[in-house]
Design a protein around this motif. Sequence first.
Motif, PDB file in Angstrom:
ATOM      1  N   GLY A  25     -69.418   6.558  22.485  1.00 30.10           N
ATOM      2  CA  GLY A  25     -69.130   5.630  23.517  1.00 30.10           C
ATOM      3  C   GLY A  25     -69.919   4.502  23.575  1.00 30.10           C
ATOM      4  N   ARG A  26     -71.264   4.622  23.129  1.00 30.38           N
ATOM      5  CA  ARG A  26     -72.147   3.368  23.275  1.00 30.38           C
ATOM      6  C   ARG A  26     -71.848   2.288  22.097  1.00 30.38           C
ATOM      7  N   LEU A  27     -71.360   3.027  21.028  1.00 33.35           N
ATOM      8  CA  LEU A  27     -70.959   2.049  19.849  1.00 33.35           C
ATOM      9  C   LEU A  27     -69.745   1.377  20.186  1.00 33.35           C
ATOM     10  N   LEU A  28     -68.850   2.028  20.703  1.00 35.81           N
ATOM     11  CA  LEU A  28     -67.459   1.418  20.948  1.00 35.81           C
ATOM     12  C   LEU A  28     -67.784   0.477  22.073  1.00 35.81           C
ATOM     13  N   GLY A  29     -68.582   0.606  23.116  1.00 37.36           N
ATOM     14  CA  GLY A  29     -69.087  -0.325  24.082  1.00 37.36           C
ATOM     15  C   GLY A  29     -69.447  -1.639  23.697  1.00 37.36           C
ATOM     16  N   ARG A  30     -70.270  -1.442  22.558  1.00 38.77           N
ATOM     17  CA  ARG A  30     -70.966  -2.899  21.773  1.00 38.77           C
ATOM     18  C   ARG A  30     -69.722  -3.441  21.158  1.00 38.77           C
ATOM     19  N   VAL A  31     -68.789  -2.823  20.565  1.00 40.17           N
ATOM     20  CA  VAL A  31     -67.971  -3.534  19.850  1.00 40.17           C
ATOM     21  C   VAL A  31     -67.005  -4.015  20.720  1.00 40.17           C
ATOM     22  N   THR A  32     -66.514  -3.431  21.833  1.00 41.40           N
ATOM     23  CA  THR A  32     -65.930  -3.934  22.905  1.00 41.40           C
ATOM     24  C   THR A  32     -66.350  -5.610  23.457  1.00 41.40           C
ATOM     25  N   ALA A  33     -67.788  -5.422  23.595  1.00 41.82           N
ATOM     26  CA  ALA A  33     -68.427  -6.570  24.049  1.00 41.82           C
ATOM     27  C   ALA A  33     -68.390  -7.679  23.050  1.00 41.82           C
ATOM     28  N   GLU A  34     -68.509  -7.172  21.691  1.00 41.62           N
ATOM     29  CA  GLU A  34     -68.528  -8.327  20.799  1.00 41.62           C
ATOM     30  C   GLU A  34     -66.936  -8.978  20.610  1.00 41.62           C
ATOM     31  N   ALA A  52     -60.137   4.505  17.695  1.00 40.65           N
ATOM     32  CA  ALA A  52     -61.354   3.655  17.914  1.00 40.65           C
ATOM     33  C   ALA A  52     -60.748   2.014  18.527  1.00 40.65           C
ATOM     34  N   LEU A  53     -59.766   1.779  17.903  1.00 39.89           N
ATOM     35  CA  LEU A  53     -59.091   0.614  18.417  1.00 39.89           C
ATOM     36  C   LEU A  53     -58.668   0.715  19.532  1.00 39.89           C
ATOM     37  N   VAL A  80     -52.156   3.107  20.067  1.00 39.32           N
ATOM     38  CA  VAL A  80     -52.078   1.646  20.448  1.00 39.32           C
ATOM     39  C   VAL A  80     -50.934   0.860  20.846  1.00 39.32           C
ATOM     40  N   PRO A  81     -50.344   0.999  22.038  1.00 42.53           N
ATOM     41  CA  PRO A  81     -49.218   0.353  22.417  1.00 42.53           C
ATOM     42  C   PRO A  81     -48.972  -1.171  21.975  1.00 42.53           C
ATOM     43  N   GLY A  82     -47.974  -1.130  21.079  1.00 42.84           N
ATOM     44  CA  GLY A  82     -47.515  -2.600  20.848  1.00 42.84           C
ATOM     45  C   GLY A  82     -48.350  -2.942  19.242  1.00 42.84           C
ATOM     46  N   LEU A  83     -49.070  -2.040  18.720  1.00 45.28           N
ATOM     47  CA  LEU A  83     -49.998  -2.446  17.481  1.00 45.28           C
ATOM     48  C   LEU A  83     -48.852  -2.616  16.333  1.00 45.28           C
ATOM     49  N   VAL A 103     -61.821 -10.376  13.368  1.00 46.21           N
ATOM     50  CA  VAL A 103     -61.436  -9.136  12.475  1.00 46.21           C
ATOM     51  C   VAL A 103     -62.461  -8.004  12.762  1.00 46.21           C
ATOM     52  N   VAL A 104     -61.977  -6.824  12.850  1.00 45.82           N
ATOM     53  CA  VAL A 104     -62.911  -5.702  13.075  1.00 45.82           C
ATOM     54  C   VAL A 104     -62.605  -4.858  12.006  1.00 45.82           C
ATOM     55  N   CYS A 105     -63.623  -4.100  11.528  1.00 43.30           N
ATOM     56  CA  CYS A 105     -63.670  -3.395  10.625  1.00 43.30           C
ATOM     57  C   CYS A 105     -64.641  -2.064  10.777  1.00 43.30           C
ATOM     58  N   GLN A 106     -64.254  -1.085  11.296  1.00 46.80           N
ATOM     59  CA  GLN A 106     -64.964   0.037  12.088  1.00 46.80           C
ATOM     60  C   GLN A 106     -65.174   1.344  11.089  1.00 46.80           C
ATOM     61  N   GLU A 107     -66.307   1.491  10.370  1.00 47.76           N
ATOM     62  CA  GLU A 107     -66.368   2.620   9.688  1.00 47.76           C
ATOM     63  C   GLU A 107     -65.811   2.848   8.598  1.00 47.76           C
TER      64      GLU A 107
END
Length: 197
Positions: A25-34, A52-53, A80-83, A103-107
Amino acid sequence: MDPEAAGQDEQKYTTSNPVVRRLIGRLLGRVTAEIGSTPGRLADIGTGEGLALARVVPEGVVPIGVEYRRAKVALAAVAVPGLAASVGDIGTLPFPDRSIDTVVCQEVLEHLPNVDRAVAELARITRGRCILTVPHEPFFRGGNFVRGKNLARWGNDVEHLQQFTPRRLRAVLEPHFESVEVTRVTPWLLAVAKPRR
């Protein structure tokens, strides 16, 4: 476990382990903020099952997803609706140069035999910024080991082909991006990279 198998991501993102849930949750919170609330055209590279997306995409934004495993693309489209998800390879991304604002590239990078080729592609398509996460070693392996996961491999996941420290992540990204900021979100690293102009 078969890394191709649909359902693998679900085990991770719906774990009942409270410590793991808090760290994720902490990691995804940081990604969301970025990502912010107005990311422009958003592409998630290595979408997996979309779990995650789904937790980081801003409300009202319809992202693009690329994933090389067909079974996971189908699940991501549900999560993810509409993805707009497609099967593709990070080494040959289906986008024109400088066509993606965020661009997001997680793990993803830790799973690749050829990291340089993938990072070159991420840099090629990035117009605004590229947000990446990878396990921070040796802390990620240590966490696995302490909770009894992958003991025979000293905590290393069998599908992890690359190991990243802050220095190594910078070294991989800097040849392709103008600026790179790496932050520790233990047991992960978060990088924000901006392309050359």
